[in-house]
Design a protein around this motif. Structure first.
Motif, PDB file in Angstrom:
ATOM      1  N   ALA A 250       0.778  -1.274  -0.087  1.00 12.42           N
ATOM      2  CA  ALA A 250      -0.016  -0.133   0.049  1.00 12.42           C
ATOM      3  C   ALA A 250       0.844   1.278   0.012  1.00 12.42           C
ATOM      4  CB  ALA A 250      -0.818   0.091   1.202  1.00 12.42           C
ATOM      5  N   ASP A 251       2.049   1.190   0.869  1.00 12.41           N
ATOM      6  CA  ASP A 251       2.728   2.448   0.947  1.00 12.41           C
ATOM      7  C   ASP A 251       3.684   2.570  -0.531  1.00 12.41           C
ATOM      8  OD1 ASP A 251       2.330   3.217   3.326  1.00 12.41           O
ATOM      9  OD2 ASP A 251       3.977   2.287   4.403  1.00 12.41           O
ATOM     10  N   LEU A 254       0.292   3.384  -3.307  1.00 11.15           N
ATOM     11  CA  LEU A 254      -0.560   4.546  -3.167  1.00 11.15           C
ATOM     12  C   LEU A 254      -0.022   4.971  -1.789  1.00 11.15           C
ATOM     13  CD1 LEU A 254      -2.752   6.337  -4.342  1.00 11.15           C
ATOM     14  CD2 LEU A 254      -4.240   4.705  -3.455  1.00 11.15           C
ATOM     15  N   ALA A 256       0.193   7.264   1.619  1.00 13.60           N
ATOM     16  CA  ALA A 256      -0.804   8.101   2.241  1.00 13.60           C
ATOM     17  C   ALA A 256      -0.920   9.374   1.941  1.00 13.60           C
ATOM     18  CB  ALA A 256      -0.391   7.914   4.020  1.00 13.60           C
ATOM     19  N   ALA A 259      -3.112   9.643  -0.918  1.00  9.00           N
ATOM     20  CA  ALA A 259      -4.481   9.150  -0.697  1.00  9.00           C
ATOM     21  C   ALA A 259      -5.110  10.090   0.067  1.00  9.00           C
ATOM     22  CB  ALA A 259      -4.423   7.653   0.049  1.00  9.00           C
ATOM     23  N   ARG A 264      -9.866   7.433  -2.476  1.00  9.67           N
ATOM     24  CA  ARG A 264      -8.165   6.954  -2.586  1.00  9.67           C
ATOM     25  C   ARG A 264      -7.912   6.467  -1.344  1.00  9.67           C
ATOM     26  NH1 ARG A 264      -6.041   5.709  -7.376  1.00  9.67           N
ATOM     27  NH2 ARG A 264      -4.545   7.186  -7.982  1.00  9.67           N
ATOM     28  N   ARG A 265      -8.465   6.826  -0.190  1.00 11.25           N
ATOM     29  CA  ARG A 265      -7.987   6.259   0.968  1.00 11.25           C
ATOM     30  C   ARG A 265      -8.579   4.776   0.969  1.00 11.25           C
ATOM     31  NH1 ARG A 265      -8.812  11.403   3.685  1.00 11.25           N
ATOM     32  NH2 ARG A 265     -10.819  10.746   4.526  1.00 11.25           N
ATOM     33  N   GLN A 267      -9.151   2.935  -1.563  1.00  7.51           N
ATOM     34  CA  GLN A 267      -8.271   2.092  -2.507  1.00  7.51           C
ATOM     35  C   GLN A 267      -6.970   1.701  -1.405  1.00  7.51           C
ATOM     36  OE1 GLN A 267      -7.958   4.382  -6.131  1.00  7.51           O
ATOM     37  NE2 GLN A 267      -8.600   2.638  -7.190  1.00  7.51           N
ATOM     38  N   ARG A 268      -6.353   2.606  -0.848  1.00  9.29           N
ATOM     39  CA  ARG A 268      -5.294   2.238  -0.069  1.00  9.29           C
ATOM     40  C   ARG A 268      -5.469   1.091   0.811  1.00  9.29           C
ATOM     41  NH1 ARG A 268      -0.407   3.932   2.038  1.00  9.29           N
ATOM     42  NH2 ARG A 268      -0.393   3.778   4.637  1.00  9.29           N
ATOM     43  N   GLU A 269      -6.625   1.242   1.726  1.00 10.57           N
ATOM     44  CA  GLU A 269      -6.979   0.208   2.526  1.00 10.57           C
ATOM     45  C   GLU A 269      -7.199  -1.178   1.916  1.00 10.57           C
ATOM     46  OE1 GLU A 269      -7.654   0.110   5.850  1.00 10.57           O
ATOM     47  OE2 GLU A 269      -6.933   2.269   6.175  1.00 10.57           O
TER      48      GLU A 269
END
Ligand code: FAD
Length: 298
Positions: A250-251, A254, A256, A259, A264-265, A267-269
């Motif tokens: 994730a890092d 995408l 933080a 995001a 976007r947040r 999607q990151r999760e």
């Protein structure tokens, strides 16, 4: 809709000739599942359409002497879904059988998905994840392109005008020990919000000798999460690792600071969760396959 001529060649050579003869305005049509929508919305305005429907050479699959799996670009998802592929090749059939709905699977082709290059399409992510090779041919001859190089990071493909994708080649069974594809979509016929693939190759000691972690649907082209893959190499994934490596992915894909919006947040999760699940499943499959191989060989 702008008028266009429609051609239905019987062979690949004829299709290539037609594309050359009709110039840059000519376009291939395979299953039409993406292209017909683009025509309706006037996003595509071809002067000629060259159909692959009657080009039998581009349908079906075969295993080469080295065990690679070669799939004709105009093979439909429905045909692939019924294939009796062994080992990790079975994940290709499973993905084909679990996307979109029956009408789309009946008409849509693996090559059409790759050439449309929509990052949300499952085969786009899978082809990069599994290091597929793509054979293309045009009036100037043929060339083979690695899937990761076929997709432009900014979107689209590196296909030249008049080129046809003919074959999608996946490596032999020895390339990977276990493969798992995961995706999240809102409804069954929706495209992926995030997709993730983990492909593991185990060494003789049971540790991960090689790993590929790929994330799709987040950027215009699939992203190989190399730091995540590196974390897996040399070890044996545990439940703790899968969560941790998911966060590394994730890092990487995408961060933080990029995001900042709610979608976007989310999607990151999802990247963290889906990568973690893909690793756990690929590892389970790798060990199941190894166990089967040992039993069969003993
Ligand atoms: C309702 C719906 C739901 C969907 N859901 C999903 C989903 O869940 N997951 C998913 O992955 N996809 C999904 N899709 C997308 C689907 O995978 C693609 O539409 C389909 O695979 C495209 O293949 P096609 O053969 O129809 O291509 P076409 O629409 O015929 O062509 C697409 C593009 O590729 C070009 N092209 C096609 N074949 C070649 C070739 N061999 N060489 C060169 N250029 C070529 C065409 O010129 C065109 O630009 C969905 C589509 C619809 C309509």
């Amino acid at each position: 809709m702008k008028p266009f001529s429609f051609h239905s060649p019987r062979g690949l050579g004829e299709a290539v000739d037609l594309l050359e003869r009709h110039g840059p305005g000519a376009q291939v049509i395979a299953g039409g599942q993406t292209l017909l929508l683009a025509l309706k919305e006037r996003l595509a305005r071809p002067s000629a359409l060259v159909s692959l429907a009657e080009v039998a050479d581009l349908r079906g699959w075969r295993h080469t002497d080295s065990g690679a799996l070669e799939i004709g670009a105009a093979t439909t998802y429905a045909a692939l879904a019924e294939a009796d592929f062994r080992g990790w090749h079975a994940e290709i059939a499973a993905v084909a059988g679990d996307l979109a709905d029956r009408p789309v699977r009946t008409m849509g082709t693996i090559g059409g998905a790759l050439c449309a290059a929509d990052p949300r399409f499952d085969m786009v992510t899978l082809a990069v994840a599994l290091d597929a090779e793509l054979d293309v041919v045009g009036a100037g001859g043929g060339r083979t392109i690695a899937a990761a190089a076929f997709f432009d990071p900014a979107g689209g493909t590196v296909l030249r005008a008049g080129e046809i994708l003919t074959t999608v080649r996946f490596g032999p069974q020895t390339a990977f020990s276990g493969v798992a594809f995961q995706k999240f979509r809102y409804r069954v016929f929706d495209a992926a919000l995030v997709s993730a693939v983990c492909a593991l190759r185990l060494g003789a000691d049971g540790a991960v000798a090689g790993a590929r972690v790929t994330v799709g649907a987040v950027h215009p082209a699939p992203v190989l999460a190399s730091a995540a893959a590196e974390r897996l190499t040399g070890g044996t994934p545990t439940a703790v690792d899968t969560v941790e490596v998911g966060l590394v992915a994730a890092d990487e894909v995408l961060p933080a600071e990029q995001a900042t919006t709610v979608p976007r947040r989310y999607q990151r999760e999802l990247i963290g969760v889906l990568v973690g699940r893909a690793i756990a499943l690929a590892d389970e499959r790798a060990h199941t396959t190894t166990a089967h191989t040992t039993t069969a060989g003993s």
